[in-house]
Design an enzyme around this catalytic site. Structure first.
Site, PDB file in Angstrom:
ATOM      1  N   TYR A  63       0.836  -1.214   0.000  1.00 20.15           N
ATOM      2  CA  TYR A  63       0.000   0.000   0.000  1.00 20.15           C
ATOM      3  C   TYR A  63       0.866   1.257   0.000  1.00 20.15           C
ATOM      4  O   TYR A  63       2.044   1.230   0.382  1.00 20.15           O
ATOM      5  CB  TYR A  63      -0.916   0.007   1.231  1.00 20.15           C
ATOM      6  CG  TYR A  63      -0.173   0.242   2.535  1.00 20.15           C
ATOM      7  CD1 TYR A  63       0.001   1.541   3.032  1.00 20.15           C
ATOM      8  CD2 TYR A  63       0.374  -0.821   3.244  1.00 20.15           C
ATOM      9  CE1 TYR A  63       0.714   1.756   4.209  1.00 20.15           C
ATOM     10  CE2 TYR A  63       1.076  -0.609   4.414  1.00 20.15           C
ATOM     11  CZ  TYR A  63       1.244   0.677   4.900  1.00 20.15           C
ATOM     12  OH  TYR A  63       1.953   0.897   6.053  1.00 20.15           O
ATOM     13  N   PHE A  73       2.348   9.722   3.376  1.00 23.00           N
ATOM     14  CA  PHE A  73       2.727   9.588   4.782  1.00 23.00           C
ATOM     15  C   PHE A  73       3.198   8.183   5.147  1.00 23.00           C
ATOM     16  O   PHE A  73       3.760   7.969   6.216  1.00 23.00           O
ATOM     17  CB  PHE A  73       1.582  10.023   5.718  1.00 23.00           C
ATOM     18  CG  PHE A  73       0.283   9.283   5.488  1.00 23.00           C
ATOM     19  CD1 PHE A  73       0.060   8.019   6.017  1.00 23.00           C
ATOM     20  CD2 PHE A  73      -0.724   9.870   4.716  1.00 23.00           C
ATOM     21  CE1 PHE A  73      -1.119   7.353   5.797  1.00 23.00           C
ATOM     22  CE2 PHE A  73      -1.920   9.194   4.500  1.00 23.00           C
ATOM     23  CZ  PHE A  73      -2.124   7.936   5.031  1.00 23.00           C
ATOM     24  N   ASP A  74       2.970   7.186   4.243  1.00 21.44           N
ATOM     25  CA  ASP A  74       3.413   5.819   4.554  1.00 21.44           C
ATOM     26  C   ASP A  74       3.395   4.984   3.277  1.00 21.44           C
ATOM     27  O   ASP A  74       2.562   5.218   2.390  1.00 21.44           O
ATOM     28  CB  ASP A  74       2.476   5.196   5.602  1.00 21.44           C
ATOM     29  CG  ASP A  74       3.038   3.917   6.212  1.00 21.44           C
ATOM     30  OD1 ASP A  74       4.228   3.627   5.985  1.00 21.44           O
ATOM     31  OD2 ASP A  74       2.287   3.205   6.920  1.00 21.44           O
ATOM     32  N   ILE A  93      -7.321   0.602  10.542  1.00 19.58           N
ATOM     33  CA  ILE A  93      -8.465   1.529  10.548  1.00 19.58           C
ATOM     34  C   ILE A  93      -9.677   0.871   9.893  1.00 19.58           C
ATOM     35  O   ILE A  93      -9.547  -0.042   9.079  1.00 19.58           O
ATOM     36  CB  ILE A  93      -8.106   2.868   9.845  1.00 19.58           C
ATOM     37  CG1 ILE A  93      -7.673   2.633   8.392  1.00 19.58           C
ATOM     38  CG2 ILE A  93      -7.054   3.640  10.633  1.00 19.58           C
ATOM     39  CD1 ILE A  93      -7.469   3.906   7.590  1.00 19.58           C
ATOM     40  N   TYR A 119      -8.676   8.210  11.114  1.00 16.52           N
ATOM     41  CA  TYR A 119      -8.156   8.578  12.435  1.00 16.52           C
ATOM     42  C   TYR A 119      -8.981   9.662  13.115  1.00 16.52           C
ATOM     43  O   TYR A 119      -8.598  10.183  14.164  1.00 16.52           O
ATOM     44  CB  TYR A 119      -6.684   9.028  12.304  1.00 16.52           C
ATOM     45  CG  TYR A 119      -5.788   7.893  11.865  1.00 16.52           C
ATOM     46  CD1 TYR A 119      -5.304   6.970  12.787  1.00 16.52           C
ATOM     47  CD2 TYR A 119      -5.444   7.728  10.517  1.00 16.52           C
ATOM     48  CE1 TYR A 119      -4.496   5.911  12.383  1.00 16.52           C
ATOM     49  CE2 TYR A 119      -4.639   6.673  10.105  1.00 16.52           C
ATOM     50  CZ  TYR A 119      -4.164   5.768  11.042  1.00 16.52           C
ATOM     51  OH  TYR A 119      -3.371   4.728  10.644  1.00 16.52           O
ATOM     52  N   PHE A 136      -5.624   5.489   0.041  1.00 12.46           N
ATOM     53  CA  PHE A 136      -4.695   4.362   0.074  1.00 12.46           C
ATOM     54  C   PHE A 136      -4.760   3.609  -1.248  1.00 12.46           C
ATOM     55  O   PHE A 136      -5.836   3.188  -1.678  1.00 12.46           O
ATOM     56  CB  PHE A 136      -5.048   3.396   1.212  1.00 12.46           C
ATOM     57  CG  PHE A 136      -4.654   3.877   2.575  1.00 12.46           C
ATOM     58  CD1 PHE A 136      -3.374   3.629   3.062  1.00 12.46           C
ATOM     59  CD2 PHE A 136      -5.549   4.581   3.350  1.00 12.46           C
ATOM     60  CE1 PHE A 136      -3.010   4.071   4.332  1.00 12.46           C
ATOM     61  CE2 PHE A 136      -5.187   5.033   4.604  1.00 12.46           C
ATOM     62  CZ  PHE A 136      -3.914   4.772   5.113  1.00 12.46           C
TER      63      PHE A 136
END
Length: 553
Positions: A63, A73-74, A93, A119, A136
């Protein structure tokens, strides 16, 4: 119909509408909202097959996560390591749990996840601000099926090695397993190779018997077992080679189903049990009247051999014809469930063996009320010719022969076996559309005789409902058949349908006023009706007396 149900006009209907609980149907590049909370999915690459992962499955994904402005961010791709987690367990999540269950293996999709499914108001500082909508790009690489066996979260099963074929063991079967049980911290509690137990009786803890019923031969699984299917609130003290299980402990059990022996309850009362030691060939089994060839060893509970057939050098294999009382009833019934080449161990209770009498067998005496054990190999068998392989002439001849066999058995008081002969006779000539007119008459005469004789058997066996049905069948073709009316009246009397019995008897006497048996039955019926009326009067008398007493109190 008065109510009008609204349907969308044709131009508003879409071939790709979603059914509740199913993954949405998307084309590459298409985006859809897939949840009421605003989760969106855009298909980037189609996956393989039709399957989707379920909650409880362990999934492996790549992902990349970004904010709506494109800030990354990731990314598991940047780390070069796929991310693994268990679906539906709150490990990720909510948007992921809801989105990934809609994917197929190899599929690539872009999920747009609103704050409520990500979040929320807090965000995840420092990379994800409060109330952030996230995107994502997810590729579902694979998943390992993890099943909630009892549908209550008590036992999760993860398949480590797939098994063979499709069959699963049943409650009576004897299974052979290897297992290893550990606490969640890895402490070994128990380990055993080559353990044999009956599924119904279980072993070690309740989870093992529940799990093996879902497994195939050769399958190896990892079970996550909650306390209610392990050792509960009390736990288990150390015993022998097994360690302590603390109260309310969850166990990790590795279980392999090596093999099992199929155990069948041959009779409904479970007094003839068959355990298969070696599977037979094909699908064919003997039927009534089949000539079978078997190898036999008969033993008592203490191991004493009382019968041995077909095992010596040059010794002929034992032959017998099924349903001819040439062997004990339990053996006769069990052989009908076997295939060619099958080897089985039979456990036969006295009722289906030698009963309450002492029996002098070939090698030893069988004491009264003995449960006996036979190891049987069905070498071969020759079935009676089936009706579809017969000519019309052969069918009528076979039906006549079965009828005569039934008559002999009836005279000997063997009503159950006689009933089977009459039923077989009728089956031979049941479908007579291709018969000539003369053969149809012969078939009808045979059918009437067999159904009437069978009704007499059912009366003797106290199966009054079936006796009534057989007589009714006769009366559908011969409405003035006195025997059918008489026997149906007998059945009605036993079923307490006295009015219907009286109608049949009166009709029989109209046809044959001098019939002695019918007259006697009418007399018995009148006595029965008198008795019934007395009981009814007494019942209502008592009821009214109680009511009067209550009113005057």
């Amino acid at each position: 119909m008065d109510e009008d149900f609204d349907m969308p006009p044709p131009e508003e209907m879409n071939d790709d509408f979603d059914l509740p609980g199913e993954a949405p149907v998307l084309k590459v590049g298409e985006e859809k909202e897939i949840s009421k909370q605003g989760l969106k999915k855009k298909l980037l690459k189609e996956g393989e097959g039709w399957d989707n992962p379920d909650n409880g499955d362990e999934v492996e994904v790549h992902y990349t996560g970004t904010l709506l402005d494109g800030t990354q961010f990731d990314s598991s791709r940047d780390r070069g390591t796929p991310f693994k987690f268990t679906l539906g367990q709150g490990q990720v999540i909510k948007g992921w749990d809801q989105g990934i269950v809609t994917m197929k293996k190899g599929e690539n999709a872009l999920f747009t996840i609103p704050p409520a499914l990500a979040y929320g108001e807090s965000g995840s500082p420092p990379t994800i601000p409060p109330n952030a909508t996230l995107q994502f790009d997810v590729e579902l690489l694979s998943w390992t099926s993890v099943k909630d066996i009892c549908k209550d979260g008590g036992i999760f099963k993860k398949i480590l090695t797939e098994g063979e074929k499709w069959e699963n063991p049943k409650d009576p079967d004897e299974v052979l397993v290897n297992f290893e049980a550990r606490l969640e911290d890895g402490t070994l509690i128990a380990k055993s190779d080559g353990v044999e137990f009956t599924v119904r009786e279980g072993y070690f803890c309740p989870a093992l018997s529940k799990a093996v019923k879902t497994m195939k031969k050769g399958e190896k699984v990892l079970l996550t077992v909650k306390p209610q299917y392990a050792f509960g609130e009390k736990g288990k003290p150390a015993t022998g080679n097994e360690g302590v299980v603390p109260p309310n402990a969850t166990l990790q059990i590795t279980l392999e189903l090596v093999s099992w022996k199929t155990v069948t309850e041959v009779t409904d009362d479970k007094k003839v049990i068959k355990k298969i030691l070696k599977e037979g060939e094909g699908y064919e089994r003997p039927n009534d009247g089949t000539l079978v060839k078997v190898r036999l060893i008969g033993k008592l509970h203490d191991g004493t051999v009382f019968l041995k057939k077909g095992h010596g050098d040059g010794e002929d294999i034992f032959e017998f014809k099924t349903d001819e009382e040439q062997v004990i009833d339990g053996l006769d019934r069990a052989v009908l469930t076997m295939k060619k080449g099958e080897v089985a161990l039979l456990t036969i209770a006295p009722e289906y063996a030698f009963g309450s009498s002492e029996s002098h067998q070939e090698l030893a005496v069988v004491p009264p009320n003995s449960t006996v054990y036979y190891e049987v190999e069905l070498e071969s068998f020759v079935k009676e010719k089936e009706s579809w392989d017969m000519s019309t002439e052969e069918k009528i001849e076979a039906a006549g022969k079965k009828k005569e066999e039934g008559n002999v058995l009836f005279k000997l008081g063997k009503y159950e076996r006689a009933s089977k002969r009459y039923e077989k006779a009728v089956k031979y000539i049941e479908y007579d559309t291709a018969f000539s007119e003369e053969d149809k008459k012969k078939a009808k005469t045979l059918k009437v005789a067999c159904n009437l004789n069978n009704a007499a058997c059912k009366l003797k066996l106290k199966d009054y409902k079936q006796a009534e049905k057989l007589c009714t069948k006769v009366l559908e073709t011969e409405s003035k058949n006195v025997k059918a009316l008489y026997r149906r009246a007998q059945a009605y009397i036993q079923l307490a349908d006295l009015d219907l019995a009286e109608l049949d008897i009166k009709k029989a006497l109209e046809i044959d006023p001098d019939n002695r048996d019918v007259k006697l039955e009418y007399k018995a019926l009148k006595e029965k009706m008198k008795e019934y009326n007395k009981k009814e009067a007494k019942f209502y008398g008592n009821m009214f007396a109680k009511m009067t007493k209550l009113e005057s109190a």
